[in-house]
Design a protein around this motif. Structure first.
Motif, mmCIF file in Angstrom:
data_model
loop_
_atom_site.group_PDB
_atom_site.id
_atom_site.type_symbol
_atom_site.label_atom_id
_atom_site.label_comp_id
_atom_site.label_asym_id
_atom_site.label_seq_id
_atom_site.Cartn_x
_atom_site.Cartn_y
_atom_site.Cartn_z
ATOM 1 N N VAL A 1 -0.628 -44.610 38.315
ATOM 2 C CA VAL A 1 0.462 -45.468 38.773
ATOM 3 C C VAL A 1 1.742 -44.646 38.778
ATOM 4 C CG1 VAL A 1 1.754 -47.594 38.312
ATOM 5 C CG2 VAL A 1 -0.667 -47.484 37.721
ATOM 6 N N THR A 2 2.508 -44.737 39.844
ATOM 7 C CA THR A 2 3.758 -43.971 39.909
ATOM 8 C C THR A 2 4.780 -44.677 40.783
ATOM 9 O OG1 THR A 2 4.665 -41.750 40.240
ATOM 10 C CG2 THR A 2 3.157 -42.538 41.914
ATOM 11 N N THR A 3 6.042 -44.278 40.681
ATOM 12 C CA THR A 3 7.089 -44.829 41.549
ATOM 13 C C THR A 3 8.136 -43.772 41.844
ATOM 14 O OG1 THR A 3 8.592 -46.693 41.883
ATOM 15 C CG2 THR A 3 8.643 -45.674 39.724
ATOM 16 N N ASP A 4 8.806 -43.922 42.969
ATOM 17 C CA ASP A 4 9.865 -43.002 43.359
ATOM 18 C C ASP A 4 10.791 -43.743 44.314
ATOM 19 O OD1 ASP A 4 11.158 -40.563 43.365
ATOM 20 O OD2 ASP A 4 9.374 -39.436 43.946
ATOM 21 N N SER A 5 12.087 -43.532 44.163
ATOM 22 C CA SER A 5 13.026 -44.085 45.135
ATOM 23 C C SER A 5 13.544 -42.945 45.990
ATOM 24 C CB SER A 5 14.197 -44.761 44.433
ATOM 25 O OG SER A 5 13.744 -45.816 43.628
ATOM 26 N N PHE A 6 13.878 -43.259 47.226
ATOM 27 C CA PHE A 6 14.303 -42.239 48.180
ATOM 28 C C PHE A 6 15.664 -42.613 48.748
ATOM 29 C CE2 PHE A 6 9.869 -42.072 47.531
ATOM 30 C CZ PHE A 6 9.627 -40.715 47.398
ATOM 31 N N VAL A 7 16.603 -41.683 48.605
ATOM 32 C CA VAL A 7 17.997 -41.938 48.998
ATOM 33 C C VAL A 7 18.515 -40.761 49.819
ATOM 34 C CG1 VAL A 7 18.389 -43.356 46.927
ATOM 35 C CG2 VAL A 7 18.921 -40.918 46.840
ATOM 36 N N VAL A 8 17.583 -40.036 50.454
ATOM 37 C CA VAL A 8 17.948 -38.775 51.128
ATOM 38 C C VAL A 8 19.037 -39.011 52.175
ATOM 39 C CG1 VAL A 8 16.145 -38.970 52.908
ATOM 40 C CG2 VAL A 8 16.998 -36.716 52.257
ATOM 41 N N ASN A 9 19.893 -38.035 52.276
ATOM 42 C CA ASN A 9 20.992 -38.065 53.230
ATOM 43 C C ASN A 9 21.024 -36.703 53.925
ATOM 44 O OD1 ASN A 9 23.435 -38.309 54.534
ATOM 45 N ND2 ASN A 9 24.652 -37.911 52.693
ATOM 46 N N HIS B 1 12.190 -27.680 52.251
ATOM 47 C CA HIS B 1 12.815 -29.000 52.381
ATOM 48 C C HIS B 1 14.287 -28.955 51.984
ATOM 49 C CE1 HIS B 1 13.318 -33.340 52.373
ATOM 50 N NE2 HIS B 1 13.826 -33.254 51.155
ATOM 51 N N HIS B 2 14.536 -28.348 50.855
ATOM 52 C CA HIS B 2 15.899 -28.240 50.329
ATOM 53 C C HIS B 2 16.820 -27.551 51.342
ATOM 54 C CE1 HIS B 2 17.969 -28.045 46.185
ATOM 55 N NE2 HIS B 2 18.906 -27.916 47.099
ATOM 56 N N ALA B 3 16.350 -26.445 51.891
ATOM 57 C CA ALA B 3 17.155 -25.682 52.855
ATOM 58 C C ALA B 3 17.364 -26.477 54.141
ATOM 59 C CB ALA B 3 16.497 -24.342 53.148
ATOM 60 N N ARG C 1 12.427 -31.900 43.477
ATOM 61 C CA ARG C 1 13.743 -31.689 42.853
ATOM 62 C C ARG C 1 13.622 -30.767 41.647
ATOM 63 N NH1 ARG C 1 16.822 -37.309 41.366
ATOM 64 N NH2 ARG C 1 14.939 -37.483 40.121
ATOM 65 N N GLY C 2 14.437 -29.742 41.562
ATOM 66 C CA GLY C 2 14.372 -28.833 40.412
ATOM 67 C C GLY C 2 13.585 -27.582 40.725
ATOM 68 N N GLY C 3 12.718 -27.638 41.732
ATOM 69 C CA GLY C 3 12.012 -26.453 42.199
ATOM 70 C C GLY C 3 10.865 -25.994 41.305
ATOM 71 N N LEU C 4 10.239 -24.890 41.731
ATOM 72 C CA LEU C 4 9.078 -24.346 41.024
ATOM 73 C C LEU C 4 9.412 -23.984 39.577
ATOM 74 C CD1 LEU C 4 6.105 -23.398 41.321
ATOM 75 C CD2 LEU C 4 6.997 -21.138 41.956
ATOM 76 N N LEU D 1 21.198 -30.012 44.176
ATOM 77 C CA LEU D 1 21.811 -30.789 45.250
ATOM 78 C C LEU D 1 21.320 -32.237 45.137
ATOM 79 C CD1 LEU D 1 23.464 -30.328 47.893
ATOM 80 C CD2 LEU D 1 21.259 -30.130 49.050
ATOM 81 N N PRO D 2 22.230 -33.213 44.976
ATOM 82 C CA PRO D 2 21.739 -34.594 44.940
ATOM 83 C C PRO D 2 21.340 -35.085 46.324
ATOM 84 C CG PRO D 2 24.129 -34.571 44.698
ATOM 85 C CD PRO D 2 23.687 -33.137 44.834
ATOM 86 N N ARG D 3 20.593 -36.179 46.341
ATOM 87 C CA ARG D 3 20.157 -36.863 47.574
ATOM 88 C C ARG D 3 19.380 -35.968 48.536
ATOM 89 N NH1 ARG D 3 24.171 -41.293 49.732
ATOM 90 N NH2 ARG D 3 22.235 -41.663 50.849
ATOM 91 N N ILE D 4 18.524 -35.076 47.976
ATOM 92 C CA ILE D 4 17.614 -34.332 48.860
ATOM 93 C C ILE D 4 16.304 -35.094 49.026
ATOM 94 C CG2 ILE D 4 18.595 -32.083 48.282
ATOM 95 C CD1 ILE D 4 15.842 -31.567 46.797
ATOM 96 N N CYS D 5 16.083 -36.152 48.199
ATOM 97 C CA CYS D 5 14.849 -36.930 48.338
ATOM 98 C C CYS D 5 15.144 -38.397 48.080
ATOM 99 C CB CYS D 5 13.741 -36.406 47.421
ATOM 100 S SG CYS D 5 14.155 -36.384 45.691
#
Lengths: 328, 328
Positions: free
Chosen positions: A48-56, A170-172, A214-217, A324-328
């Motif tokens: 079970v998992t959850t995630d919110s997405f606010v990408v801009n 994705h980040h770039a 988010r946070g990378g490898l 960077l905020p709001r990448i996902c």
């Protein structure tokens, strides 16, 4: 059409929005029953998992918030060894959101869900004051087969560390879109089910998996090192990064090790299975640039070490400062 | 402390927020593993649901957005006949949100989850631009026992219709808070597990259940009438409404039949089980004002009819126009 507060009232405008956009695109028997909960077949072990997405911005090269919201949650289920089955989606719309954009997003979610083999079984829509933003929460349920044990805490000395492709795409891509820089960088946003199944079916002994977001490898490997009380040793020359992202990072002083992807995973597998895992990844749809990037040792427990091309050893710290905020 | 964009970056500020507020309050073994997905015990039939909460104001007499976000999703699971087991929660915070308010909300969620017997197994936090708003999505998973079949489409002629207490309390409480009207109206926000279990254990043959939320009792009964192609006949004098809400509605020209509750349910049960169901409800913690309010007939299929105290028959339409947004 612009979304108004009336679309969040629970009255006729809400029904029209649900029928006209969500039901049409997510059309399936379970959702169409329109009960308070979807009743579906289960399994003895669930993920079970959850995630919110606010990408801009909402739309970017390689994807959009809808595709992202399905991939992110599906990939989180896969990383626990589960077969993703059901998604729920909650939309929070700001007044002024564009219903045509919303429809494009719903269509993108539906298409990605089909590719990933998951069914959207429940949904909800609310409207808040604001200036046209669209936010999506997805929660996911998957079935974990008997015997599967995958956890950040199961890495052992001698295990190999792989990554499924180029870092930082994705980040770039998001950063480029936001800074209005024109380049050919495209988000890697993708569901990783085929890749994981391929390794599982080949019998690869997978110890730990994480999608690199988010946070990378660096952040993921730190979690492995801490949870397993082991040392992750990486070889810098093995880390896959595309030339475009390398150039982009050089220009802005960014380190791909700390940049988010949305369609890449790292896996720790038994050392003898490293080549088998690599070939499974490379044969998969989103894994052609996969690489063996290091191994687990007992050298410096809880740490991530990187051997540079000149033979130096660099200690890779956790993400310090802020990404960077709001990448996902 | 005010929430900043940094709290949504995935870096150190995000970790501190998660550890300092959410992990502390939601503390349980599953969540503390901090894997991408929670792996939990399953069951052969699952109920799955989701709801986002954007209520304004965040705190109101009788509850807050946190309590609401647990009750809403738990009640949706219960209404399908499921035993609620797991919740996920996704927070979307606007910049400037107050971390002390957030902590109060998290504590309220934790307390309500304990009362409802559910475990919060996964979470996520994002930050967006804005002016201090707090939005919560919860998704829920419950186990549906073998043999349980509850659906809006299973109502039959001769069945009885019950409601578990006074109508309109939550709606009137939110409206009062928003209009800064001082009165003694308190939201009925509550989890209904004890009530549903009591009816199930007594052997009440439950055909359909719904919690009465946005759109009010009229909307729910319309769904029953449409899904079961039957007529719902109500007796106006049997509809429970508190004196305070009656007065409030009279003043503002509102109809309690269209007002939302957050701790009330309506149930359609076999006619012979009506009194048994009523006594189960009335003995439950949140059901003392429960009442038998009508029955299912074949009179005018797809319609809801109300017999007034003077013996007239009023056709209860669906919610026309718009209800109050952001009550949940």
């Amino acid at each position: 059409m612009k979304i108004t507060m009336a679309h969040g009232s629970g009255g006729r405008a809400t029904s029209q929005l649900i029928t006209g956009i969500f039901e049409k695109n997510f059309n399936n028997d379970i959702l169409s029953r329109m009960e308070d909960s979807a009743v579906v077949a289960g399994s003895s072990r669930l993920a079970v998992t959850t995630d919110s997405f606010v990408v801009n911005p909402l739309f970017f090269p390689g994807g959009d918030i809808g595709k992202l919201s399905v991939c992110g949650t599906v990939n989180d289920l896969l990383m626990s060894g589960a077969c993703p089955k059901y998604l729920t989606c909650g939309f929070i719309l700001e007044e002024g959101a564009d219903s045509e954009e919303l429809e494009k997003i719903a269509a993108s979610m539906a298409q990605t869900a089909r590719e990933a083999g998951v069914t959207i079984v429940a949904g909800d829509t609310k409207v808040i004051e604001g200036s046209g933003g669209i936010y999506i929460n997805t929660a996911g349920v998957g079935f974990v087969p008997e015997g599967v044990q995958i956890s950040a805490s199961l890495c052992e000395e001698g295990d190999a560390v792989l990554v499924s492709g180029n870092l930082g795409d994705h980040h770039a891509a998001i950063l480029s879109a936001r800074m209005e820089i024109t380049n050919s960088i495209v988000s890697d946003c993708a569901p990783l089910g085929e890749m994981v199944r391929s390794m599982q079916e080949a019998g690869v002994r997978i110890k730990a998996m994480r999608d690199v977001t988010r946070g990378g490898l660096a952040t993921v490997l730190h979690e492995f090192a801490a949870a397993s009380d082991c040392c992750v040793e990486l070889t810098q020359s093995c880390l896959p990064v595309s030339d475009q992202v390398k150039g982009f990072c050089g220009l802005l002083g960014l380190d791909p090790l700390y940049m988010g992807n949305e369609g890449k995973m790292t896996a720790v597998v038994a050392g003898e299975d490293a080549e088998l895992a690599l070939s499974c990844m490379q044969k998969s749809k989103y894994g052609e640039a996969a690489a063996i990037i290091g191994h687990i040792s007992g050298k410096e427990r809880g740490k991530v070490l990187l051997t540079t091309p000149l033979g130096g050893i660099r200690v890779i710290t956790e993400l310090i400062g802020e990404g960077l905020p709001r990448i996902c």
